[in-house]
Design a protein around this motif. Structure first.
Motif, PDB file in Angstrom:
ATOM      1  N   PRO A   1       0.964   5.722   4.284  1.00 18.45           N
ATOM      2  CA  PRO A   1       0.404   4.470   4.801  1.00 18.45           C
ATOM      3  C   PRO A   1      -0.640   3.939   3.823  1.00 18.45           C
ATOM      4  O   PRO A   1      -1.405   4.709   3.253  1.00 18.45           O
ATOM      5  N   ILE A   2      -0.651   2.636   3.658  1.00 20.82           N
ATOM      6  CA  ILE A   2      -1.518   2.017   2.648  1.00 20.82           C
ATOM      7  C   ILE A   2      -2.271   0.864   3.304  1.00 20.82           C
ATOM      8  O   ILE A   2      -1.808   0.285   4.283  1.00 20.82           O
ATOM      9  N   ILE A   3      -3.405   0.503   2.709  1.00 17.87           N
ATOM     10  CA  ILE A   3      -4.237  -0.543   3.320  1.00 17.87           C
ATOM     11  C   ILE A   3      -3.480  -1.852   3.497  1.00 17.87           C
ATOM     12  O   ILE A   3      -2.519  -2.142   2.795  1.00 17.87           O
ATOM     13  N   ASN A   4      -3.988  -2.644   4.443  1.00 19.60           N
ATOM     14  CA  ASN A   4      -3.454  -3.967   4.760  1.00 19.60           C
ATOM     15  C   ASN A   4      -1.980  -3.926   5.144  1.00 19.60           C
ATOM     16  O   ASN A   4      -1.164  -4.744   4.675  1.00 19.60           O
ATOM     17  N   ARG A   5      -1.657  -2.960   5.964  1.00 22.35           N
ATOM     18  CA  ARG A   5      -0.342  -2.807   6.587  1.00 22.35           C
ATOM     19  C   ARG A   5       0.807  -2.795   5.561  1.00 22.35           C
ATOM     20  O   ARG A   5       1.686  -3.654   5.578  1.00 22.35           O
ATOM     21  N   VAL A   6       0.742  -1.813   4.705  1.00 20.29           N
ATOM     22  CA  VAL A   6       1.850  -1.558   3.771  1.00 20.29           C
ATOM     23  C   VAL A   6       2.213  -0.095   3.935  1.00 20.29           C
ATOM     24  O   VAL A   6       1.348   0.737   4.227  1.00 20.29           O
ATOM     25  N   PHE A   7       3.498   0.211   3.795  1.00 14.09           N
ATOM     26  CA  PHE A   7       3.892   1.615   3.957  1.00 14.09           C
ATOM     27  C   PHE A   7       4.804   2.037   2.812  1.00 14.09           C
ATOM     28  O   PHE A   7       5.851   1.441   2.583  1.00 14.09           O
ATOM     29  N   GLY A   8       4.384   3.077   2.130  1.00 18.35           N
ATOM     30  CA  GLY A   8       5.239   3.741   1.152  1.00 18.35           C
ATOM     31  C   GLY A   8       5.106   3.238  -0.266  1.00 18.35           C
ATOM     32  O   GLY A   8       4.820   2.068  -0.511  1.00 18.35           O
TER      33      GLY A   8
ATOM     34  N   ARG B   1     -12.598  -7.489  15.591  1.00 18.96           N
ATOM     35  CA  ARG B   1     -12.052  -6.686  14.478  1.00 18.96           C
ATOM     36  C   ARG B   1     -13.114  -5.798  13.826  1.00 18.96           C
ATOM     37  O   ARG B   1     -13.314  -5.819  12.610  1.00 18.96           O
ATOM     38  N   MET B   2     -13.793  -5.010  14.642  1.00 16.84           N
ATOM     39  CA  MET B   2     -14.832  -4.138  14.082  1.00 16.84           C
ATOM     40  C   MET B   2     -14.248  -2.900  13.409  1.00 16.84           C
ATOM     41  O   MET B   2     -14.961  -2.187  12.715  1.00 16.84           O
ATOM     42  N   TYR B   3     -12.969  -2.645  13.620  1.00 18.39           N
ATOM     43  CA  TYR B   3     -12.305  -1.490  13.009  1.00 18.39           C
ATOM     44  C   TYR B   3     -12.041  -1.802  11.538  1.00 18.39           C
ATOM     45  O   TYR B   3     -10.927  -2.025  11.121  1.00 18.39           O
ATOM     46  N   THR B   4     -13.132  -1.811  10.762  1.00 15.19           N
ATOM     47  CA  THR B   4     -13.005  -2.198   9.338  1.00 15.19           C
ATOM     48  C   THR B   4     -12.730  -1.059   8.364  1.00 15.19           C
ATOM     49  O   THR B   4     -12.407  -1.382   7.214  1.00 15.19           O
ATOM     50  N   PRO B   5     -12.948   0.203   8.570  1.00 10.03           N
ATOM     51  CA  PRO B   5     -13.120   0.884   9.842  1.00 10.03           C
ATOM     52  C   PRO B   5     -14.547   1.289  10.206  1.00 10.03           C
ATOM     53  O   PRO B   5     -14.827   1.577  11.355  1.00 10.03           O
ATOM     54  N   TYR B   6     -15.472   1.362   9.222  1.00  9.27           N
ATOM     55  CA  TYR B   6     -16.708   2.080   9.528  1.00  9.27           C
ATOM     56  C   TYR B   6     -17.619   1.362  10.520  1.00  9.27           C
ATOM     57  O   TYR B   6     -18.384   2.016  11.233  1.00  9.27           O
TER      58      TYR B   6
ATOM     59  N   GLN C   1      -1.664   1.701  11.538  1.00 12.56           N
ATOM     60  CA  GLN C   1      -0.406   1.948  10.838  1.00 12.56           C
ATOM     61  C   GLN C   1       0.071   3.342  11.083  1.00 12.56           C
ATOM     62  O   GLN C   1      -0.735   4.257  11.268  1.00 12.56           O
ATOM     63  N   LYS C   2       1.383   3.523  11.039  1.00 15.32           N
ATOM     64  CA  LYS C   2       1.878   4.879  11.239  1.00 15.32           C
ATOM     65  C   LYS C   2       1.504   5.745  10.046  1.00 15.32           C
ATOM     66  O   LYS C   2       1.330   5.239   8.941  1.00 15.32           O
ATOM     67  N   GLY C   3       1.412   7.023  10.294  1.00 19.52           N
ATOM     68  CA  GLY C   3       1.024   7.948   9.227  1.00 19.52           C
ATOM     69  C   GLY C   3      -0.203   8.729   9.632  1.00 19.52           C
ATOM     70  O   GLY C   3      -1.011   8.259  10.429  1.00 19.52           O
ATOM     71  N   PHE C   4      -0.311   9.946   9.075  1.00 17.81           N
ATOM     72  CA  PHE C   4      -1.428  10.807   9.440  1.00 17.81           C
ATOM     73  C   PHE C   4      -2.704  10.443   8.698  1.00 17.81           C
ATOM     74  O   PHE C   4      -3.775  10.472   9.256  1.00 17.81           O
ATOM     75  N   SER C   5      -2.561  10.125   7.420  1.00 17.71           N
ATOM     76  CA  SER C   5      -3.760  10.160   6.593  1.00 17.71           C
ATOM     77  C   SER C   5      -4.062   8.831   5.940  1.00 17.71           C
ATOM     78  O   SER C   5      -4.455   8.788   4.785  1.00 17.71           O
ATOM     79  N   HIS C   6      -3.872   7.758   6.650  1.00 14.86           N
ATOM     80  CA  HIS C   6      -4.301   6.462   6.125  1.00 14.86           C
ATOM     81  C   HIS C   6      -5.795   6.554   5.844  1.00 14.86           C
ATOM     82  O   HIS C   6      -6.562   6.954   6.722  1.00 14.86           O
ATOM     83  N   PRO C   7      -6.192   6.199   4.615  1.00 13.11           N
ATOM     84  CA  PRO C   7      -7.601   6.432   4.278  1.00 13.11           C
ATOM     85  C   PRO C   7      -8.585   5.606   5.091  1.00 13.11           C
ATOM     86  O   PRO C   7      -9.766   5.918   5.140  1.00 13.11           O
ATOM     87  N   GLN C   8      -8.114   4.553   5.713  1.00 12.73           N
ATOM     88  CA  GLN C   8      -9.028   3.710   6.500  1.00 12.73           C
ATOM     89  C   GLN C   8      -8.771   3.829   8.000  1.00 12.73           C
ATOM     90  O   GLN C   8      -9.194   2.974   8.761  1.00 12.73           O
ATOM     91  N   GLN C   9      -8.072   4.848   8.421  1.00 11.64           N
ATOM     92  CA  GLN C   9      -7.819   5.009   9.856  1.00 11.64           C
ATOM     93  C   GLN C   9      -8.426   6.308  10.362  1.00 11.64           C
ATOM     94  O   GLN C   9      -8.233   7.354   9.767  1.00 11.64           O
ATOM     95  N   PHE C  10      -9.118   6.200  11.459  1.00 12.52           N
ATOM     96  CA  PHE C  10      -9.765   7.363  12.046  1.00 12.52           C
ATOM     97  C   PHE C  10      -9.389   7.432  13.529  1.00 12.52           C
ATOM     98  O   PHE C  10      -9.904   6.634  14.314  1.00 12.52           O
ATOM     99  N   PRO C  11      -8.522   8.367  13.901  1.00 11.61           N
ATOM    100  CA  PRO C  11      -8.190   8.463  15.326  1.00 11.61           C
ATOM    101  C   PRO C  11      -9.390   8.762  16.205  1.00 11.61           C
ATOM    102  O   PRO C  11      -9.348   8.569  17.415  1.00 11.61           O
ATOM    103  N   MET C  12     -10.465   9.217  15.578  1.00 10.35           N
ATOM    104  CA  MET C  12     -11.678   9.445  16.366  1.00 10.35           C
ATOM    105  C   MET C  12     -12.172   8.136  16.991  1.00 10.35           C
ATOM    106  O   MET C  12     -12.820   8.162  18.024  1.00 10.35           O
ATOM    107  N   ILE C  13     -11.896   7.011  16.352  1.00 12.59           N
ATOM    108  CA  ILE C  13     -12.411   5.746  16.893  1.00 12.59           C
ATOM    109  C   ILE C  13     -11.777   5.441  18.255  1.00 12.59           C
ATOM    110  O   ILE C  13     -12.501   5.286  19.243  1.00 12.59           O
ATOM    111  N   PRO C  14     -10.447   5.366  18.378  1.00 16.10           N
ATOM    112  CA  PRO C  14      -9.899   5.121  19.718  1.00 16.10           C
ATOM    113  C   PRO C  14     -10.184   6.251  20.704  1.00 16.10           C
ATOM    114  O   PRO C  14     -10.392   5.995  21.893  1.00 16.10           O
TER     115      PRO C  14
END
Lengths: 389, 467
Positions: free
Chosen positions: A260-267, B50-55, B372-385
């Motif tokens: 997963p990549i920033i701004n809704r891009v995948f792969g 849209r405060m999930y910027t994410p920080y 976005q789907k995926g485990f390790s998106h660098p800007q996604q933190f499941p802790m937030i939801p």
């Protein structure tokens, strides 16, 4: 022993057993899990050693690594729209702008304003979009020409990515003679590393000169991206990469990473080359999978000469916005252990990263800082790097 | 009996308005609806604010949590009077207490961290200072929010620990607001110390060259954690936060409440929580290595040690959700067995439910959270939801007495007396039967752990959560 005593004893036993079970499980977790013994039992990597052939050399011409010219404007637009998770097609950047302001853009609105002009009149299309878009002078793009020499001397040319701004990319193509190569159908394929604006949105520029060029994209492309390929006037053979390794020619393979990549891009897809008597060369667009993951995947799956990592080229996606994080230092600290002999980096690698690489003594190939590239610390626009003889 | 010697939460009893599972079902439905509505308004990257910027969003939900804890647990709802708490409609109470919490949060973030600490102490707490140093607006705000958020993460472990493990000692007998102010100041001080030895180095690495201009000690955990990232500390601190609440809810402070000596019990509880949290932390890290393979230092995302440490904290939070749900909405089920058996069953059930929540989250969250789907998106933190959901649990149960499924009634004298007796448990006493059971249980527990670590590589090889 009376029944009462037995019952009490049994109840106590159960109490003790229940307590012990939880305590025992936590004791195991604490005493074993992060111990050296625990890691001794982990299986070693089973290498598949996929033989994808050998080539003599690879030469990369940096058509453009300057994806945008003002970091504050780019990241400011993303910030205003709501951050790094916002869908890129809604940011209201050209060529998908509609004049409605931040985060109000849409693929349909944007493309409807220029669709009839693609790909034959990209200049006019871009002018229209410039009037609707946020920071219309900011887009540049990422693209490089890859020339591969087979062992028998046969030459092959490929494009990796096609940039962003129609105008900028068109000028860059002309500067490096790519327009004529495309017209002459000398370039055998266009690989789109990923769906991001600065690698993919300049697609009509390539289409203007050759709209039948074989095209490779990752299978994580969204509907908008696939539609854009059609709307750009593409008439050729589209290959959606859905296998981890896709051989292209002897010594060249396309590798696929599901990230997963920033701004809704995948792969992202990247390229690997096995250079005769030298070793493995890795070339990426942005390398969102991480350069060491890229190398590790190649190590686990591919067979290459000398079993050695030889070179890297591309955006390494460390600090694209000149941001920093301690985890980036992990790469700076550990990259040396992988033994790369030539590191050609630019674009989303970030100037600070290149500077730190150089300070760490890594073999970074310097650039000339021409054509709006900002630093000689890495390979800039118009610079070339050769791997092999 | 005089109820003023009991906290509001101790003095009330939540009674179901309807029999059976209806209250839990209604509350669950309303909570999820409220979660999604507020998520859309405040956090969703497609939504309104849209405060999930994410920080920024991360900081807000973390500080909401800590302010809720301070208001309900530490200040015992001061300055609100007990009569107001007893008589006001839960909806009004919930709204007023939430608004006050949000106001306090804004005052603390903006007033203390940004304006005072950021202007006169450490520049990275103030985005304007960072912008003046040449960092882009976006990253200036993100860095400042990350630093402020990390402070809340530490406080959300230490503050409830002081109540749950240390039983408010030595200030348990003084009234409000003196007790609340004292404990907040003390835990704030300790949080500050922990912040300096865990996260300050992490934040300072953001500035080049890091050691020279920011006067930090190089990260001492580098060799042990295989990263210079402070995510290593996030891992164990988050596990501490989760274990505190497990200890308070599904474990009913067992087994440390068997210790009769006050000081010993409090010290054992405080450090016991840390030891259990460390055990959990190491296991969750190792579990990832078993499923995904060993980390590669310097790479990004799934295979990076820094992300794996972060994910330890995230996995721990996934355990906190069913833990609180079981306690709040399922009457801390089961309750019919002896306390050790209840605790054991609840631990296993919530651990299994945590796995279920984890799988559901990663399979579906990208379909409705704007992520976005995926485990390790660098800007996604499941802790937030997850923390956003937990905050709503707390608003519902602490501020609104579980409305609409439950209502608060005063506890009887006998029930209040039990609260005092409960501090030291008397239902488990050392006997030969207990000793035998303990030994057998320990062996079974170790066998269970062994079975899990043998099972995990097989799960990793045969199951794909995200396709």
């Amino acid at each position: 022993m009376s029944n009462d005593t037995k019952n009490v004893s049994r109840r106590d036993f159960v109490k003790g057993a229940a307590t012990g079970l939880v305590a025992g499980a936590f004791a195991g977790m604490g005493m074993y899990s992060y111990s050296p013994w625990a890691y001794e039992r982990l299986p070693k990597t089973e290498r598949k050693m996929h033989d994808f052939g050998t080539c003599r050399s690879v030469r990369v011409t940096n058509i453009s690594e300057t994806s945008w010219f003002n970091n504050a404007h780019l990241i400011g637009d993303i910030h205003e729209a709501g951050g790094l998770l916002v869908n890129q097609y809604t940011l209201n950047w050209a060529p998908f702008a509609n004049g409605k302001g931040s985060a109000q853009g849409s693929y349909d609105d944007g493309i409807s304003s220029i669709k009839d002009l693609l790909p034959h009149d990209i200049e006019k299309a871009w002018e229209i979009q410039k009037k609707l878009a946020l920071h219309p002078e900011n887009p540049g793009g990422y693209s490089c020409l890859i020339e591969v020499e087979e062992l028998d001397g046969t030459m092959h040319k490929y494009l990796l990515d096609t940039g962003w701004s129609y105008k900028w990319m068109n000028d860059c193509f002309k500067r490096e003679g790519i327009d004529q190569m495309l017209r002459d159908q000398e370039i055998e394929a266009l690989f789109i590393s990923h769906e991001h604006w600065d690698h993919f949105w300049g697609l009509p520029v390539t289409m203007k000169y050759d709209n039948r060029i074989p095209l490779y994209v990752h299978d994580g492309f969204y509907d908008e991206g696939l539609q854009y390929i059609k709307d750009s006037g593409y008439k050729g053979e589209l290959t959606i990469a859905n296998k981890p390794v896709t051989p292209i020619i002897p010594g060249m393979a396309l590798l696929k990473f599901d990230v997963p990549i920033i701004n809704r891009v995948f792969g992202e897809t990247s390229l690997a080359f096995n250079i005769k008597d030298k070793g493995l060369v890795l070339i990426s667009g942005c390398c969102h999978q991480g350069i060491l993951k890229f190398a590790d995947f190649a190590y686990a799956n591919l067979k290459y000469d000398n079993d050695k990592f030889y070179g890297i080229y591309g955006g390494l996606h460390i600090s694209p916005f000149e941001d920093w994080d301690p985890k980036y230092d992990d790469l700076v600290i550990s990259l040396g252990q992988w033994g790369f002999e030539r590191i050609g980096c630019n674009h989303c690698t970030g100037h600070l990263t290149a500077k730190k690489f150089i300070e760490s003594g890594y073999p970074v190939v310097r650039g000339t800082a021409r054509f709006r590239s900002a630093s000689k610390d890495y390979l800039g626009n118009g610079d070339k790097i050769t791997f092999g003889c | 009996m005089d109820t003023s010697s009991f906290s509001y939460l101790e003095s009330r009893k939540l009674v179901k308005r309807w029999s059976g599972p209806i209250p839990a079902l209604i509350n669950t439905f309303l909570i999820l609806a409220f979660f999604y509505l507020t998520w859309w308004i405040f956090q969703d990257p497609r939504g309104l604010m849209r405060m999930y910027t994410p920080y920024v969003g991360y900081m807000v939900c973390r500080w909401m949590l800590i302010i809720f804890i301070w208001l309900a647990y530490i200040f015992d709802f001061w300055p609100f009077k007990r009569t107001w708490l007893n008589k006001t409609h839960p909806l009004i109470k919930g709204a007023v207490l939430t608004i006050v919490s949000v106001a306090a949060m804004i005052l603390l973030i903006k007033g203390f961290f940004v304006e005072i600490l950021g202007n006169f102490g450490i520049a990275y707490f103030n985005p304007d200072r960072l912008i003046a140093m040449g960092i882009t607006d976006f990253y200036s705000i993100e860095y400042a929010a990350e630093a402020i958020m990390m402070f809340a993460a530490i406080a959300s472990w230490l503050s409830p620990s002081w109540v749950v493990a240390c039983e408010n000692a030595p200030w348990q007998k003084i009234g409000q607001p003196a007790r609340g102010i004292t404990i907040v100041l003390v835990t704030f001080f300790f949080s500050m110390v922990v912040y300096f030895v865990t996260m300050h180095s992490h934040m300072a690495i953001l500035f080049y060259p890091w050691q020279k201009f920011t006067a930090i000690c190089p990260p001492y955990w580098e060799q042990f954690a295989n990263t210079v990232s402070g995510n290593f500390h996030i891992a164990w601190i988050m596990c501490c936060t989760v274990v505190v609440w497990q200890f308070e809810t599904i474990w009913e402070r067992y087994p440390f409440n068997l210790i009769k000596h006050d000081t010993l019990r409090r010290v054992a509880s405080f450090f016991g929580i840390i030891i259990i949290a460390l055990a959990l932390c190491f296991f969750l890290f190792y579990a990832q290595d078993l499923v995904w393979g060993q980390t590669i230092r310097g790479t990004r995302r799934l295979m990076a040690p820094d992300w794996r440490w972060l994910h330890v904290g995230e996995m721990a939070i996934f355990w906190l959700v069913p833990t609180l749900y079981l306690n709040f909405y399922c009457g801390n089920w089961p309750t019919k067995f002896s306390r050790p058996v209840n605790v054991c069953i609840r631990t296993i059930v919530t651990a299994l439910l945590a796995v279920v929540v984890y799988v559901i989250y990663y399979k579906t969250s990208h379909l409705f959270l704007g992520t976005q789907k995926g485990f390790s998106h660098p800007q996604q933190f499941p802790m937030i939801p997850m923390i956003w959901l937990i905050n709503i649990f707390l608003m519902n149960v602490w501020f609104m007495d579980g409305w609409p499924g439950w209502k608060a009634v005063p506890k009887t004298e006998e029930e209040l007396a039990e609260v005092h007796e409960e501090i030291v448990a008397s239902d488990v006493k050392w006997t030969p039967g207990i000793a035998k059971g303990l030994v057998i249980g320990l062996l079974v527990g170790l066998a269970l752990y062994t079975a899990v670590i043998y099972l995990l590589p097989w799960i990793g090889a045969n199951f794909t959560i995200i396709k």
